[in-house]
Every structure is written in C-alpha cells, then in structure tokens.
Design a protein around this motif. Structure first.
Motif, PDB file in Angstrom:
ATOM      1  N   THR A 177      58.517  44.949  45.570  1.00 33.70           N
ATOM      2  CA  THR A 177      57.401  45.615  44.922  1.00 33.70           C
ATOM      3  C   THR A 177      56.112  44.896  45.295  1.00 33.70           C
ATOM      4  O   THR A 177      56.126  43.937  46.069  1.00 33.70           O
TER       5      THR A 177
ATOM      6  N   ALA B 194      64.069  36.765  39.052  1.00 33.25           N
ATOM      7  CA  ALA B 194      64.487  38.043  39.643  1.00 33.25           C
ATOM      8  C   ALA B 194      65.660  38.632  38.866  1.00 33.25           C
ATOM      9  O   ALA B 194      65.712  39.843  38.609  1.00 33.25           O
ATOM     10  N   ALA B 195      66.605  37.793  38.466  1.00 37.50           N
ATOM     11  CA  ALA B 195      67.758  38.267  37.693  1.00 37.50           C
ATOM     12  C   ALA B 195      67.334  38.765  36.317  1.00 37.50           C
ATOM     13  O   ALA B 195      67.843  39.776  35.825  1.00 37.50           O
TER      14      ALA B 195
ATOM     15  N   SER C 207      64.399  45.393  33.504  1.00 40.24           N
ATOM     16  CA  SER C 207      63.729  46.551  34.127  1.00 40.24           C
ATOM     17  C   SER C 207      62.377  46.855  33.487  1.00 40.24           C
ATOM     18  O   SER C 207      62.115  47.983  33.037  1.00 40.24           O
TER      19      SER C 207
ATOM     20  N   LYS D  88      65.586  42.184  36.828  1.00 43.37           N
ATOM     21  CA  LYS D  88      66.549  43.246  37.145  1.00 43.37           C
ATOM     22  C   LYS D  88      67.333  43.681  35.904  1.00 43.37           C
ATOM     23  O   LYS D  88      67.667  44.849  35.746  1.00 43.37           O
ATOM     24  N   LYS D  89      67.606  42.740  35.018  1.00 43.90           N
ATOM     25  CA  LYS D  89      68.326  43.079  33.786  1.00 43.90           C
ATOM     26  C   LYS D  89      67.430  43.830  32.810  1.00 43.90           C
ATOM     27  O   LYS D  89      67.848  44.815  32.195  1.00 43.90           O
TER      28      LYS D  89
ATOM     29  N   LEU E 178      62.050  41.614  44.645  1.00 43.38           N
ATOM     30  CA  LEU E 178      62.115  42.875  43.907  1.00 43.38           C
ATOM     31  C   LEU E 178      61.601  44.057  44.718  1.00 43.38           C
ATOM     32  O   LEU E 178      61.642  45.200  44.261  1.00 43.38           O
TER      33      LEU E 178
END
Length: 244
Positions: free
Chosen positions: A116, A84-85, A91, A88-89, A114
């Motif tokens: 989604t 997840a990290a 994208s 997110k970084k 996320l």
C-alpha cells in the motif's frame, strides 16, 4: 465499524506524547467516519495499569499488546514484521504513526509488506466524506506548497505525522476499553541485525526530535572545543544541542 490503528511510540517504559497526539486526532476523524480506534504497543513488558488507563482516556477503544523480549528496543525487522501481522489481522482502514526516528524507519517497510502507499511527515489529516478516503496534507517542493494526498485504491491508508502537530484530548475519552494480547511468533522476530549497545541520552536531557529549542553548531566552529558556549547556552534556556 472500520478500524483506525495508531502505532504507539515508546521511550523506554514510557508512552511518548506523540502517541496521545495521534489518538486525539483519531478521535476527531471518527466524528466524520465512525472508527474503532486501536493502539498497537510493541514492548518487552506489558503496560502497567496507569499506562493502560492513560491510553484509554487518551482516545483508544482497544490496546493491542505485542510482548516479546526482542521488542524491548527498536529493531527494524521484528518491529516491521510484527506490525504487518497485526495489521493483517485487524484490517484497519487507516494506520498512523509518529514521524519519529523509528516511525520513519519502519513505516516504509510496513507499507511495502502490505503493498500500500505511505504519506510521510503529514501536518494535516482529514476525511473525504463522500469516499471515506484519508486526506493527507504535507509540505512539498521544499515547503513552498502544501500537497494533499489520498490513497483511493489501496488499504490500509498509511501516514506518519510530525510530533507536536496535533493535540492530545483535553477531556478524557470515556470508552469501553479492551486489552488484546497479540501472539508474537518466532518468524516475526527473526532478524540478522543485533543490537550491540544502547546509550541513553542522559537524565533530564532531550533528543532533538523532542526539544522545543535546538541550538546548532556547524563546521564554521572548526573545533569541538568551540561548541562549549553552545552547550552552556542550551542549559540556560532548557534547549538541546544540534549540529550540521
């Protein structure tokens, strides 16, 4: 340029063939919509030069390495929170993972973190050219129809793909390979689950998800001893034993 992220599947220290199948499909999708194709590798050790070169020639523009001792064997919480990290970084527009035992476990949790959608067990992927949406095709209603699903309102678009559905690249990809180290923080690997024991399947043996041929026995055999002919037959044809 948008990113497409492939999550690598490992078998011990080896990168599983399903990863190269997804990289091959990612390069095909990039012909319709330009993507930087990245591959995330979670492990307790950095990849050696041969493995890194194989991922680049297999279609990756970038390798993102998340290295921590807790990532040596699959554990749901550390894997899911670390991925997840990474997402997110980065994208990415699209996240793909093999529909293996581990992929089918962490991808729903990752999609939830996320916020989604996720389409599981895809057998076809394409790009809708006018919108850039990922067209995700999978069997539905007991395999009687093929449904095509898209996620128009949320990103990333996420899918798992059945191993052996796509093919790895036949010709080496000649890109500018980049290796990026991703910092794994204590919060990412915090978990209440502990791996008590791991038993490898055995030298020269395959798990059912990697086997070309599976011979299965059921309750009609009545006793464990009656499975012996099945074990002998699988050795003769290089198959794997299953059970119901």
């Amino acid at each position: 340029m948008s990113d497409l992220l492939v999550i690598a599947e490992r078998r011990g220290s080896e990168i599983h063939s399903s990863t190269y199948e997804l990289l091959g499909k990612a390069r095909e999708l990039s012909l319709k919509r330009p993507f930087n194709v990245s591959v995330a590798v979670l492990s307790d050790n950095r990849l050696d030069e041969d493995a890194t070169a194989s991922l680049f020639s297999g279609g990756a523009d970038k390798i993102i390495m998340a290295i921590d001792k807790s990532l040596g064997r699959f554990n749901f919480e550390p894997y899911t929170k670390t991925l997840a990290a990474i997402v997110k970084k980065l994208s990415p527009e699209i996240v793909l993972a093999p529909a293996t035992t581990s992929g089918r476990t962490y991808m729903p949790g990752l999609a939830a973190l996320l916020k989604t959608g996720l389409t599981a067990d895809c057998t076809g992927l394409d790009i809708e050219e006018d919108t850039g949406n990922l067209l995700q095709t999978r069997p539905a209603i007991g395999g009687n129809i093929m449904a095509t699903i898209k996620t128009p309102n949320h990103r990333p678009q996420m899918a798992t793909v059945r191993p052996k559905t796509f093919s790895a690249l036949k010709e080496p990809y000649m890109g500018n390979g980049e290796v990026e180290s991703f910092e794994v923080t204590p919060e990412m690997i915090e978990t209440n689950a502990t791996l008590l024991q791991f038993k490898p399947i055995g030298e020269g043996k395959k798990g059912v998800q990697d086997a070309e041929v599976i011979i299965a026995g059921g309750m009609g055999l009545r006793k464990v001893e009656n499975m012996e002919p099945i074990y002998r037959l699988t050795k003769l044809i290089n198959g794997t034993v299953g059970a119901s």
